[in-house]
Motif scaffolding. Structure first.
Motif, PDB file in Angstrom:
ATOM      1  N   TRP A   8     -12.478 -23.421  -9.145  1.00  0.00           N
ATOM      2  CA  TRP A   8     -11.456 -23.648  -8.112  1.00  0.00           C
ATOM      3  C   TRP A   8     -10.908 -22.344  -7.563  1.00  0.00           C
ATOM      4  N   VAL A   9     -10.818 -21.317  -8.393  1.00  0.00           N
ATOM      5  CA  VAL A   9     -10.294 -20.051  -7.854  1.00  0.00           C
ATOM      6  C   VAL A   9     -11.144 -19.569  -6.683  1.00  0.00           C
ATOM      7  N   GLU A  10     -12.451 -19.802  -6.753  1.00  0.00           N
ATOM      8  CA  GLU A  10     -13.312 -19.386  -5.637  1.00  0.00           C
ATOM      9  C   GLU A  10     -13.288 -20.415  -4.505  1.00  0.00           C
ATOM     10  N   TYR A  12     -11.006 -22.326  -3.563  1.00  0.00           N
ATOM     11  CA  TYR A  12      -9.768 -22.287  -2.782  1.00  0.00           C
ATOM     12  C   TYR A  12      -9.310 -20.874  -2.459  1.00  0.00           C
ATOM     13  N   ARG A  13     -10.224 -19.941  -2.510  1.00  0.00           N
ATOM     14  CA  ARG A  13      -9.867 -18.582  -2.080  1.00  0.00           C
ATOM     15  C   ARG A  13      -9.781 -18.583  -0.555  1.00  0.00           C
ATOM     16  N   PRO A  14      -8.626 -18.216   0.005  1.00  0.00           N
ATOM     17  CA  PRO A  14      -8.465 -18.254   1.462  1.00  0.00           C
ATOM     18  C   PRO A  14      -9.496 -17.361   2.165  1.00  0.00           C
ATOM     19  N   LYS A  15      -9.973 -17.846   3.316  1.00  0.00           N
ATOM     20  CA  LYS A  15     -10.948 -17.067   4.075  1.00  0.00           C
ATOM     21  C   LYS A  15     -10.286 -16.397   5.274  1.00  0.00           C
ATOM     22  N   ASP A  19      -4.173 -18.215   5.833  1.00  0.00           N
ATOM     23  CA  ASP A  19      -4.157 -19.146   4.699  1.00  0.00           C
ATOM     24  C   ASP A  19      -3.718 -18.492   3.391  1.00  0.00           C
ATOM     25  N   VAL A  20      -3.475 -17.197   3.431  1.00  0.00           N
ATOM     26  CA  VAL A  20      -3.024 -16.509   2.215  1.00  0.00           C
ATOM     27  C   VAL A  20      -1.609 -16.979   1.879  1.00  0.00           C
ATOM     28  N   VAL A  21      -1.389 -17.290   0.616  1.00  0.00           N
ATOM     29  CA  VAL A  21      -0.067 -17.750   0.196  1.00  0.00           C
ATOM     30  C   VAL A  21       0.877 -16.550   0.114  1.00  0.00           C
ATOM     31  N   ASN A  22       1.996 -16.691   0.790  1.00  0.00           N
ATOM     32  CA  ASN A  22       3.027 -15.650   0.828  1.00  0.00           C
ATOM     33  C   ASN A  22       2.458 -14.278   1.218  1.00  0.00           C
ATOM     34  N   ALA A  49      -2.102  -8.594 -11.135  1.00  0.00           N
ATOM     35  CA  ALA A  49      -3.345  -9.374 -11.042  1.00  0.00           C
ATOM     36  C   ALA A  49      -3.097 -10.746 -10.413  1.00  0.00           C
ATOM     37  N   GLY A  50      -4.101 -11.198  -9.677  1.00  0.00           N
ATOM     38  CA  GLY A  50      -4.097 -12.581  -9.204  1.00  0.00           C
ATOM     39  C   GLY A  50      -3.082 -12.910  -8.130  1.00  0.00           C
ATOM     40  N   VAL A  51      -2.779 -11.947  -7.252  1.00  0.00           N
ATOM     41  CA  VAL A  51      -1.792 -12.216  -6.203  1.00  0.00           C
ATOM     42  C   VAL A  51      -2.382 -12.111  -4.794  1.00  0.00           C
ATOM     43  N   GLY A  52      -3.691 -11.849  -4.702  1.00  0.00           N
ATOM     44  CA  GLY A  52      -4.334 -11.884  -3.392  1.00  0.00           C
ATOM     45  C   GLY A  52      -4.884 -10.566  -2.866  1.00  0.00           C
ATOM     46  N   LYS A  53      -4.958  -9.551  -3.697  1.00  0.00           N
ATOM     47  CA  LYS A  53      -5.423  -8.249  -3.193  1.00  0.00           C
ATOM     48  C   LYS A  53      -6.891  -8.322  -2.727  1.00  0.00           C
ATOM     49  N   THR A  54      -7.760  -8.787  -3.602  1.00  0.00           N
ATOM     50  CA  THR A  54      -9.172  -8.890  -3.226  1.00  0.00           C
ATOM     51  C   THR A  54      -9.345  -9.896  -2.089  1.00  0.00           C
ATOM     52  N   THR A  55      -8.598 -10.975  -2.177  1.00  0.00           N
ATOM     53  CA  THR A  55      -8.693 -12.011  -1.142  1.00  0.00           C
ATOM     54  C   THR A  55      -8.365 -11.439   0.234  1.00  0.00           C
ATOM     55  N   VAL A  56      -7.280 -10.692   0.316  1.00  0.00           N
ATOM     56  CA  VAL A  56      -6.890 -10.116   1.607  1.00  0.00           C
ATOM     57  C   VAL A  56      -7.942  -9.111   2.087  1.00  0.00           C
ATOM     58  N   ASP A 199       0.748 -15.047 -11.442  1.00  0.00           N
ATOM     59  CA  ASP A 199      -0.687 -14.732 -11.338  1.00  0.00           C
ATOM     60  C   ASP A 199      -1.413 -16.023 -10.934  1.00  0.00           C
ATOM     61  N   LEU A 200      -1.743 -16.110  -9.641  1.00  0.00           N
ATOM     62  CA  LEU A 200      -2.281 -17.374  -9.127  1.00  0.00           C
ATOM     63  C   LEU A 200      -3.691 -17.655  -9.646  1.00  0.00           C
ATOM     64  N   ARG A 201      -4.456 -16.625  -9.897  1.00  0.00           N
ATOM     65  CA  ARG A 201      -5.799 -16.851 -10.439  1.00  0.00           C
ATOM     66  C   ARG A 201      -5.701 -17.548 -11.796  1.00  0.00           C
ATOM     67  N   HIS A 202      -4.856 -17.004 -12.635  1.00  0.00           N
ATOM     68  CA  HIS A 202      -4.675 -17.582 -13.962  1.00  0.00           C
ATOM     69  C   HIS A 202      -4.139 -19.010 -13.866  1.00  0.00           C
ATOM     70  N   ALA A 203      -3.177 -19.201 -12.953  1.00  0.00           N
ATOM     71  CA  ALA A 203      -2.577 -20.524 -12.783  1.00  0.00           C
ATOM     72  C   ALA A 203      -3.626 -21.556 -12.370  1.00  0.00           C
ATOM     73  N   ILE A 204      -4.489 -21.183 -11.414  1.00  0.00           N
ATOM     74  CA  ILE A 204      -5.504 -22.134 -10.947  1.00  0.00           C
ATOM     75  C   ILE A 204      -6.509 -22.425 -12.063  1.00  0.00           C
ATOM     76  N   ASN A 205      -6.862 -21.413 -12.818  1.00  0.00           N
ATOM     77  CA  ASN A 205      -7.798 -21.632 -13.936  1.00  0.00           C
ATOM     78  C   ASN A 205      -7.221 -22.605 -14.965  1.00  0.00           C
TER      79      ASN A 205
HETATM   80  N1  LIG Z   1      -1.828 -14.901  -2.134  1.00  0.00           N
HETATM   81  C1  LIG Z   1      -2.780 -15.794  -2.449  1.00  0.00           C
HETATM   82  N2  LIG Z   1      -3.035 -16.841  -1.623  1.00  0.00           N
HETATM   83  C2  LIG Z   1      -3.972 -17.751  -1.935  1.00  0.00           C
HETATM   84  N3  LIG Z   1      -4.737 -17.717  -3.046  1.00  0.00           N
HETATM   85  C3  LIG Z   1      -4.539 -16.693  -3.897  1.00  0.00           C
HETATM   86  C4  LIG Z   1      -3.565 -15.680  -3.638  1.00  0.00           C
HETATM   87  N4  LIG Z   1      -3.590 -14.811  -4.655  1.00  0.00           N
HETATM   88  C5  LIG Z   1      -4.523 -15.234  -5.512  1.00  0.00           C
HETATM   89  N5  LIG Z   1      -5.100 -16.384  -5.063  1.00  0.00           N
HETATM   90  C6  LIG Z   1      -6.114 -17.179  -5.772  1.00  0.00           C
HETATM   91  O1  LIG Z   1      -6.455 -16.469  -6.951  1.00  0.00           O
HETATM   92  C7  LIG Z   1      -7.794 -15.975  -6.876  1.00  0.00           C
HETATM   93  C8  LIG Z   1      -7.809 -14.508  -7.252  1.00  0.00           C
HETATM   94  O2  LIG Z   1      -7.135 -13.770  -6.264  1.00  0.00           O
HETATM   95  P1  LIG Z   1      -7.492 -12.252  -5.943  1.00  0.00           P
HETATM   96  O3  LIG Z   1      -7.216 -12.028  -4.512  1.00  0.00           O
HETATM   97  O4  LIG Z   1      -8.867 -11.954  -6.410  1.00  0.00           O
HETATM   98  O5  LIG Z   1      -6.420 -11.540  -6.866  1.00  0.00           O
HETATM   99  P2  LIG Z   1      -6.204  -9.980  -7.126  1.00  0.00           P
HETATM  100  O6  LIG Z   1      -4.834  -9.689  -6.616  1.00  0.00           O
HETATM  101  O7  LIG Z   1      -6.289  -9.846  -8.634  1.00  0.00           O
HETATM  102  O8  LIG Z   1      -7.294  -9.235  -6.416  1.00  0.00           O
HETATM  103  C9  LIG Z   1      -8.261 -16.236  -5.478  1.00  0.00           C
HETATM  104  O9  LIG Z   1      -9.621 -16.595  -5.471  1.00  0.00           O
HETATM  105  C10 LIG Z   1      -7.395 -17.370  -5.006  1.00  0.00           C
HETATM  106  O10 LIG Z   1      -7.948 -18.604  -5.392  1.00  0.00           O
END
Ligand SMILES: Nc1ncnc2c1ncn2[C@@H]1O[C@H](COP(=O)(O)OP(=O)(O)O)[C@@H](O)[C@H]1O
Ligand SMILES: [Mg+2]
Length: 327
Positions: A8-10, A12-15, A19-22, A49-56, A199-205
């Motif tokens: 699910w983390v992948e 629902y990773r915003p494209k 769609d990025v949360v906050n 960790a898990g707050v959207g850095k890679t996603t953004v 940490d949203l990644r951890h939460a979704i897992n």
């Molecule tokens: N701000 C966010 N908005 C939406 N999804 C998020 C956000 N941050 C984390 N996630 C979720 O957690 C996963 C890991 O996020 P990631 O961007 O890789 O975190 P990191 O900050 O560690 O690089 C994403 O695939 C996504 O599902």
């Protein structure tokens, strides 16, 4: 099923940035920059960790490079054991091949865990960034900005990511449950937030693990957390056996005080981990049993668990070459 669909983390990773949360200020700032993409600077993303850095970073790649984003984005991990030479070689190869007939302003290098690099390696990285400035833009990602050398900081636009707030996390989890058709109790989503603290990644897992019980409620979340607790206790035991008492103790306190793991559960998981990690497990299990008994008769838990870790550190040190089986 692909891994993207499975996790699910992948899935629902915003494209898209929208769609990025906050992370609103960051998204706004980046949108302003991308209004004229050719002028995009190098960027440095910092935060937990898990707050959207890679996603953004990947959203930016999609936005700037359009349909070619996969081919013209290079994702590297700086803490890769092959180090800065690997980074140099990969970037060189990547920036060398030309993109004839395709109109992209530049290629994008996303370098994760940049703060794991030594300052010498970062100095080399700075050179690499300068040498490839005409062809590429860098997005560096780190947890701690203070670990990044000043000459790199001053060449990047810095974005500081924050931990996600309770409402953001809970709403996002609820949304996923709806999309997956999984029943859930609000209280259980709250509990997931408590444990993962933004940490949203951890939460979704954890949400996904809990959902495998058919419903996300108190019991299924507890069970999913149990698995997670076990991994964390394993880390504490590893640190102790390596002789790193102070870190082990801090992590232990985090688990018991912040995450509410009971002391007796800590000992139970510790026993399982000792069996896995140490060749001296008979001796260590006797120690463990002694502390378990002391807790039952009402000794002060923090002190007892700290003493236990000190004992593990002592035994671990006295057999440092034989204490770890397969790490
Ligand atoms: N701000 C966010 N908005 C939406 N999804 C998020 C956000 N941050 C984390 N996630 C979720 O957690 C996963 C890991 O996020 P990631 O961007 O890789 O975190 P990191 O900050 O560690 O690089 C994403 O695939 C996504 O599902
Ligand atoms: Mg990341």
């Amino acid at each position: 099923m692909s891994i993207e669909q499975l996790m699910w983390v992948e899935k629902y990773r915003p494209k898209r940035l929208d769609d990025v949360v906050n992370q609103k200020e960051i998204v706004e700032g980046i949108k302003r920059i991308l209004a004229s993409p050719a002028g995009m600077p190098n960027m440095l993303f910092a935060g937990p960790a898990g707050v959207g850095k890679t996603t953004v970073a990947l959203c930016i790649a999609r936005e700037v490079l359009g349909e070619y984003w996969r081919d013209y984005t290079l994702e590297l991990n700086a803490s890769d054991e092959r180090g800065i030479n690997m980074v140099r070689e990969k970037v060189k190869m990547f920036t060398r091949y030309t993109s004839i007939g395709i109109s992209i302003p530049f290629k994008i290098v996303v370098l994760d865990e940049a703060d794991e690099m030594t300052s010498e390696a970062q100095t080399a990285l700075r050179r690499i960034m300068e040498d490839s400035a005409t062809t590429s833009r860098f997005i560096l990602i780190c947890n701690y900005i203070s670990q990044i050398i000043e000459p790199i900081q001053s060449r990047c636009v810095i974005f500081r990511f924050k931990s996600l707030a309770r409402d953001d996390v809970v709403n996002h989890l609820a949304n996923i449950c709806k999309l997956e058709g999984v029943r859930y109790e609000d209280k259980a989503l709250d509990m997931i937030y408590e444990f993962t603290s933004g940490d949203l990644r951890h939460a979704i897992n954890i949400l996904q693990a809990a959902s495998s019980h058919g419903i996300v409620n108190d019991a299924s979340v507890r069970s999913a957390l149990g698995i997670s607790y076990k991994a964390k206790v394993g880390e504490v035991i590893r640190l102790a056996l390596e002789g790193n008492f102070n870190d082990a103790r801090l992590r232990m306190l985090e688990l018991t005080r912040v995450h509410g793991l009971s002391e007796r559960d800590f000992i139970k998981f510790a026993g399982e981990e000792i069996m896995k990690q140490s060749s001296k497990n008979i001796e260590l299990l006797k120690v463990l049993a002694e502390y378990d008994y002391r807790l039952v008769v009402g000794a002060h838990p923090d002190i007892q668990l700290a003493a236990l870790l000190a004992e593990l550190a002592r035994v671990g040190r006295s057999s440092s070459s034989s204490s770890k089986i397969d790490r």
